[in-house]
Design an enzyme around this catalytic site. Structure first.
Site, short mmCIF file in Angstrom:
data_model
loop_
_atom_site.label_atom_id
_atom_site.label_comp_id
_atom_site.label_asym_id
_atom_site.label_seq_id
_atom_site.Cartn_x
_atom_site.Cartn_y
_atom_site.Cartn_z
N GLN A 170 -5.35 -54.81 2.51
CA GLN A 170 -6.50 -55.71 2.63
C GLN A 170 -7.07 -56.22 1.30
O GLN A 170 -7.35 -57.40 1.16
CB GLN A 170 -7.60 -54.99 3.41
CG GLN A 170 -8.74 -55.86 3.89
CD GLN A 170 -9.63 -55.08 4.84
OE1 GLN A 170 -9.25 -54.81 5.99
NE2 GLN A 170 -10.78 -54.70 4.39
N GLU A 180 -13.85 -62.48 1.96
CA GLU A 180 -14.75 -61.96 0.94
C GLU A 180 -14.54 -62.65 -0.41
O GLU A 180 -15.00 -62.16 -1.44
CB GLU A 180 -14.55 -60.44 0.81
CG GLU A 180 -14.90 -59.71 2.09
CD GLU A 180 -14.76 -58.19 2.01
OE1 GLU A 180 -14.20 -57.68 1.03
OE2 GLU A 180 -15.23 -57.53 2.93
N LYS A 202 -21.10 -47.62 4.67
CA LYS A 202 -21.54 -48.89 5.23
C LYS A 202 -22.60 -48.55 6.27
O LYS A 202 -22.28 -47.92 7.29
CB LYS A 202 -20.38 -49.59 5.94
CG LYS A 202 -19.26 -50.11 5.04
CD LYS A 202 -18.10 -50.52 5.92
CE LYS A 202 -17.04 -51.30 5.20
NZ LYS A 202 -15.79 -51.42 6.00
P1 PGA Z 1 -14.91 -55.09 7.15
O1 PGA Z 1 -14.03 -54.81 5.88
O2 PGA Z 1 -16.31 -55.37 6.73
O3 PGA Z 1 -14.23 -56.26 7.78
O4 PGA Z 1 -14.82 -53.84 7.99
C1 PGA Z 1 -14.46 -54.19 4.72
C2 PGA Z 1 -13.60 -53.00 4.40
O5 PGA Z 1 -12.64 -52.69 5.11
O6 PGA Z 1 -13.89 -52.32 3.43
ZN ZN Z 2 -12.10 -50.74 4.12
#
Ligand code: PGA
Ligand code: ZN
Length: 422
Positions: free
Chosen positions: A166, A209, A339
């Site tokens: 990612q 992002e 998060k």
């Molecule tokens: P997400 O990705 O906000 O789409 O979950 C961020 C991450 O995986 O760190």
């Molecule tokens: Zn992540």
């Protein structure tokens, strides 16, 4: 004592143009503050429930009017006129009202909007900056700023899936300040954009992002190109600027195998691959190298790379104290990606933070791929003593809102960026 006088809420749009929720909290003493809630795309399956309307005729079901109605209706009814001496009492009242483990009744998005708006209103009422108030909530008394980790290249669910991992992120390791770190990262981003044009003949196409997302032939090329871009900008890879990766491997894990760059890798081979990357590239942090379900193999992953890099759990841990406890006991990771909306309230996220810290883990405070122009995450990263902050790239306003707030905090406090070896 903070008494809630009024809650307001409405549906707004996030950086992907999808609905999310905004709330305003007014206290009896007149202090008033707003908060907006972000939303993920590459989500962990243990995340608290983000309540969506499900009406296919409106935003393809993604509307947030039910969450908004829950704030204005039942949550307000329960909280209004009551005195909440601290954040925990407020969050507990909402959790009791919701009554479910994953917040599926009222929605974690509704709860979090109120939780953060209340914290901000309390900070305003106390005439202290939000980061100070958040530090008090978490019982943190450090005076440092987090190290930046900034998206350079994107793949996986945030881009077109051209490569399966990612994020490749820049870590300005030698930067003593946020200001210096941003300037260094900016220079590398420019050389990477030039590299994309030269090698892939693509102009700067950006993922959710803000990371560059050219058609890399392989994940290995993504890492090599990142190192090349660092050198091309005049920095020494590793010493000046290191790398971090978010493998986000839950999204290519199927029936016990990792479907990686056209191969099927067992967990053991996946660990070997990551260990080789750590030898070959200046990697200081590896997130979700294994799947959220692959509990049996996380201890071997930590064993293999934990001395050299942060073994970060995002989807794996979901900011969930129970999962973090299990990971600590099984020695499965050494760092938490935090998060707040994975769990739903500030108090529960603070509990996750305390638990991870008690095991000596490092913390990365993270935004989501769907963000808003709200900047509370910057205050959270400082107030909660994050070792790293992960906000995305440096070219979209919803990301810059956080970086600019960090610059503001830095200019007011002159606190140093947290110091730990790259
Ligand atoms: P997400 O990705 O906000 O789409 O979950 C961020 C991450 O995986 O760190
Ligand atoms: Zn992540």
């Amino acid at each position: 004592m903070p008494i809630i006088d009024k809650l307001q809420s409405m549906e707004i749009l996030d950086s992907r143009g999808r609905p999310t929720i905004w709330a305003r909290c007014t206290l009896a003493d007149g202090a008033c503050a707003d908060a907006s809630v972000p939303s993920g795309a590459s989500t962990g399956s243990a995340e608290a429930l983000e309540l969506r309307d499900g009406d296919r005729n409106r935003y393809r079901g993604l509307g947030c009017t039910r969450a908004v109605a829950n704030v204005i209706g039942p949550i307000q009814e329960r909280l209004r006129g009551r005195d909440f001496p601290d954040q925990q009492s407020l969050d507990r009242a909402m959790l009791e009202l919701d009554g479910t483990a994953n917040k599926s009744n009222l929605g974690a998005n509704a709860l979090l909007a109120v939780s953060i708006a209340f914290a901000r209103a309390c900070a305003a009422s106390r005439h202290v900056p939000l980061y100070s108030h958040l530090a008090d909530i978490a019982g943190h008394d450090g005076r440092t700023l987090p190290r930046l980790t900034v998206n350079l290249f994107s793949g996986g669910k945030h881009a077109g899936g051209q490569v399966c991992i990612q994020d490749v992120l820049l870590v300005p390791a030698s930067a003593g300040t946020i200001n210096q770190g941003l300037a260094m990262v900016w220079a590398v981003y420019q050389s990477a954009a030039e590299l994309c044009l030269r090698k892939y003949n693509t102009r700067a196409l950006k993922a959710d992002e803000g990371g560059l997302a050219p058609p890399f032939a392989s994940t290995e090329d993504m890492l090599k190109d990142a190192v090349e871009a660092i050198s091309a900008a005049g920095y020494q890879p590793g010493r000046d600027i290191a790398l971090a990766v978010d493998v986000a491997s839950s999204h290519f894990y199927e029936n016990g195998d990792y479907h990686f760059d056209g191969q099927r890798l067992s967990s053991g081979r996946m660990i070997d691959l990551i260990a080789r990357w750590i030898e070959q590239y200046p990697l200081v942090s590896v997130e979700d190298a294994l799947s959220e379900e692959d509990w049996a193999n996380w201890p071997a992953l930590r064993q293999a790379i934990g001395q050299k890099a942060m073994v970060l759990g995002d989807d794996f841990l979901c900011t969930n104290p129970a999962r973090i406890r299990r990971a600590i006991d099984s020695r499965s990771a050494n760092a938490l990606l935090l998060k707040v909306n994975q769990i739903g309230t500030l108090s529960e996220a603070a509990e996750a933070l305390r638990l991870a810290r008690s095991a000596g883990w490092r913390i990365t405070i993270s935004a989501r791929s769907g963000e808003t122009e709200d900047n509370w995450l910057a205050d959270l990263s400082v107030g909660w003593g994050g070792d790293q902050i992960k906000v995305g790239s440096i070219n979209q306003s919803e990301r810059l809102a956080k970086y600019n707030r960090l610059l503001q905090i830095e200019s007011q406090t002159h606190w140093p960026v947290v110091n730990w070896p790259a």
